[in-house]
Design an enzyme around this catalytic site. Structure first.
Site, PDB file in Angstrom:
ATOM      1  N   ARG A  67     -58.292 -11.023  -8.219  1.00  0.00           N
ATOM      2  CA  ARG A  67     -57.342  -9.731  -7.591  1.00  0.00           C
ATOM      3  C   ARG A  67     -56.259  -9.821  -6.615  1.00  0.00           C
ATOM      4  NH1 ARG A  67     -59.505  -6.543  -4.070  1.00  0.00           N
ATOM      5  NH2 ARG A  67     -61.899  -6.907  -4.784  1.00  0.00           N
ATOM      6  N   TYR A 122     -40.055  10.391 -17.413  1.00  0.00           N
ATOM      7  CA  TYR A 122     -41.204  10.362 -18.499  1.00  0.00           C
ATOM      8  C   TYR A 122     -42.286  11.176 -17.989  1.00  0.00           C
ATOM      9  CZ  TYR A 122     -45.448   8.051 -20.275  1.00  0.00           C
ATOM     10  OH  TYR A 122     -46.599   7.839 -20.797  1.00  0.00           O
ATOM     11  N   ASP A 187     -36.370   3.724 -12.950  1.00  0.00           N
ATOM     12  CA  ASP A 187     -37.182   3.192 -14.156  1.00  0.00           C
ATOM     13  C   ASP A 187     -36.032   2.616 -14.991  1.00  0.00           C
ATOM     14  OD1 ASP A 187     -38.602   3.220 -16.409  1.00  0.00           O
ATOM     15  OD2 ASP A 187     -39.880   4.727 -15.725  1.00  0.00           O
ATOM     16  N   LYS A 212     -43.318  -1.407 -23.399  1.00  0.00           N
ATOM     17  CA  LYS A 212     -42.356  -1.105 -24.255  1.00  0.00           C
ATOM     18  C   LYS A 212     -41.544  -2.353 -24.762  1.00  0.00           C
ATOM     19  CE  LYS A 212     -44.025   2.932 -23.070  1.00  0.00           C
ATOM     20  NZ  LYS A 212     -43.673   3.949 -22.190  1.00  0.00           N
TER      21      LYS A 212
HETATM   22  C1  LIG Z   1     -44.031   4.664 -21.036  1.00  0.00           C
HETATM   23  C2  LIG Z   1     -43.296   4.972 -19.939  1.00  0.00           C
HETATM   24  C3  LIG Z   1     -43.950   4.872 -18.624  1.00  0.00           C
HETATM   25  C4  LIG Z   1     -45.260   4.688 -18.385  1.00  0.00           C
HETATM   26  O1  LIG Z   1     -45.807   3.586 -18.748  1.00  0.00           O
HETATM   27  P1  LIG Z   1     -47.283   3.117 -19.291  1.00  0.00           P
HETATM   28  O2  LIG Z   1     -47.234   1.471 -19.588  1.00  0.00           O
HETATM   29  O3  LIG Z   1     -47.542   3.754 -20.678  1.00  0.00           O
HETATM   30  O4  LIG Z   1     -48.209   3.463 -18.285  1.00  0.00           O
HETATM   31  C5  LIG Z   1     -43.160   5.041 -17.479  1.00  0.00           C
HETATM   32  N1  LIG Z   1     -41.652   5.152 -17.760  1.00  0.00           N
HETATM   33  C6  LIG Z   1     -40.936   5.367 -19.107  1.00  0.00           C
HETATM   34  C7  LIG Z   1     -39.756   5.594 -18.949  1.00  0.00           C
HETATM   35  C8  LIG Z   1     -41.930   5.255 -20.034  1.00  0.00           C
HETATM   36  O5  LIG Z   1     -41.347   5.302 -21.349  1.00  0.00           O
END
Ligand SMILES: *Cc1c(COP(=O)(O)O)cnc(C)c1O
Length: 403
Positions: A67, A122, A187, A212
């Protein structure tokens, strides 16, 4: 560290592998140990102290407990940091675990609990902030409203560019200036480090849902934040205490995925450019949201962003009913949430990814979002053309009504 004068494609292949030759291996090793043998109490304790402060383990004491530190995860982090021109990166169990840690690190115990959030975001991020689950108070605003909305207790500004799901572009440098020293988190999930490096425009934290494009194959859920050393230490302290860890198997897949990230993103983008241009001519389409397609008034393409990316949003004529039809009628596209993988996906943000967003800020019912994969764009266009064809009225047999 990989030499900063190398080109990004070279960094993607070589970064985070500096210790492999010394270990006598060529492929990335996966270290699954939950605990590590300690040479003696003092060495273990000293290493524990170093990690509790947010640093790396000492060579004498080692990682102590998974951890606190894992070498497979740390290699991926150092590769991602190199790609984002950042000092460091900290990986998490998901994009939302990363966002949670960023908010906690900026607010908990700092006396500042106000967050400025530039919409659209998001759906999960919007929801996390609007519920105040982490003890924050959030003001949602536009990029132009940031300067006036900053307060003495503002802990951070959160923005996405391109934004999910409308592909709106935000001028990072302008928001950083407007934030007047308040750290800005960008982001960068949609752009990836291949197309945009927010640190170069003054961002303090760069967040990815690694689920992603970084993973790119639809088989990992993960998040990562690239940032300066001091912020990384704070994020590691939060991660060690709250435990939102990335598993080493996920880190291995992500690190392997980084090697093909530049060629995947560029090939997916080339397909998306053709598909967006084609969609714009389709009579069933009211509007195509794709960076630069209808101009770029802020001049961000080619300056802030090296390309428009591979995400497209489309307003369909026929509204919700047509969105319902098209998402079910596609064959090559998979009707599924998520994005950024080698295969193409389609989904309806208002019903799914952005469902938790308050009604006033939720995407339009006519909007569908496309994630363009690596298939031949000709085949994807043919698939969309078939799905967009006017819906034939379905005759319901009388017997079905009686059943
Ligand atoms: C999917 C997504 C998230 C969240 O990510 P997870 O891996 O699903 O927790 C945050 N920001 C954007 C732009 C996303 O497309």
């Amino acid at each position: 560290m990989t030499s900063p004068w190398l080109q990004p494609d070279t960094i993607a292949v070589h970064a985070g592998r500096e210790d492999l030759a010394g270990l006598g291996v060529h492929a990335l090793p996966i270290d699954l140990s939950s605990t590590s043998p300690l040479p003696d109490i003092e060495a273990g304790g000293t290493s524990y102290e170093a990690m509790a402060a947010g640093g790396a383990p000492t060579p004498e004491g080692g990682p102590v407990y998974a951890r606190l530190w894992n070498p497979t995860v740390a290699r991926f982090e150092s590769a991602l940091a190199a790609l984002e021109n950042a000092d460091a990166a900290v990986a998490f169990a998901s994009g939302m675990a990363a966002m949670t840690a960023a908010i906690l690190a900026a607010t908990a115990g700092t006396g500042r609990r106000h967050v400025l959030a530039v919409r659209p975001l998001y759906g999960g991020t919007d929801h996390l902030l609007s519920t105040g689950l982490l003890g924050t108070e959030t003001t949602f605003c536009t990029a132009a409203e940031v300067a006036a909305a900053v307060r003495p207790d503002t802990a951070m500004v959160v923005l996405e560019t391109p934004a999910n799901p409308t592909l709106d572009l935000v001028d990072i440098r302008a928001v950083v200036e407007a934030a007047q020293g308040v750290p800005v988190l960008v982001d960068n999930t949609f752009a990836t480090p291949v197309l945009q490096n927010p640190i170069d425009f003054g961002a303090s934290m760069v967040l990815h849902s690694a689920t992603k494009y970084l993973g790119g194959h639809g088989d990992v859920v993960a998040g990562v934040i690239a940032c300066g050393d001091e912020t990384a230490a704070a994020l590691r302290r939060v991660r060690a205490v709250t435990g939102g860890l990335l598993h080493p198997l996920g880190a291995y897949l992500l690190h392997r995925g980084l090697t093909t990230l530049p060629i995947r993103v560029r090939a997916q983008q080339a397909g998306a450019e053709r598909i967006a241009a084609w969609l714009r001519t389709h009579q069933g389409v009211a509007r195509v949201h794709y960076p630069g397609l209808d101009g770029d008034p802020q001049g961000l393409l080619g300056t802030q962003m090296r390309g428009a990316g591979a995400m497209i949003a489309v307003d369909l004529r026929g509204g919700y009913e047509q969105a319902r039809h098209v998402t079910s009628a596609v064959g090559l596209f998979t009707h599924a949430v998520s994005l950024g993988g080698v295969d193409s996906l389609i989904q309806h943000p208002a019903a799914l990814t952005h469902r938790p967003v308050t009604a006033d800020a939720r995407p339009a019912d006519s909007l569908v979002r496309l994630s363009i994969g690596l298939e031949d764009p000709k085949d994807l266009i043919a698939d969309l053309d078939r799905a967009l064809a006017a819906r034939r009225p379905v005759a319901v047999p009388a017997t079905a009504l009686q059943a």
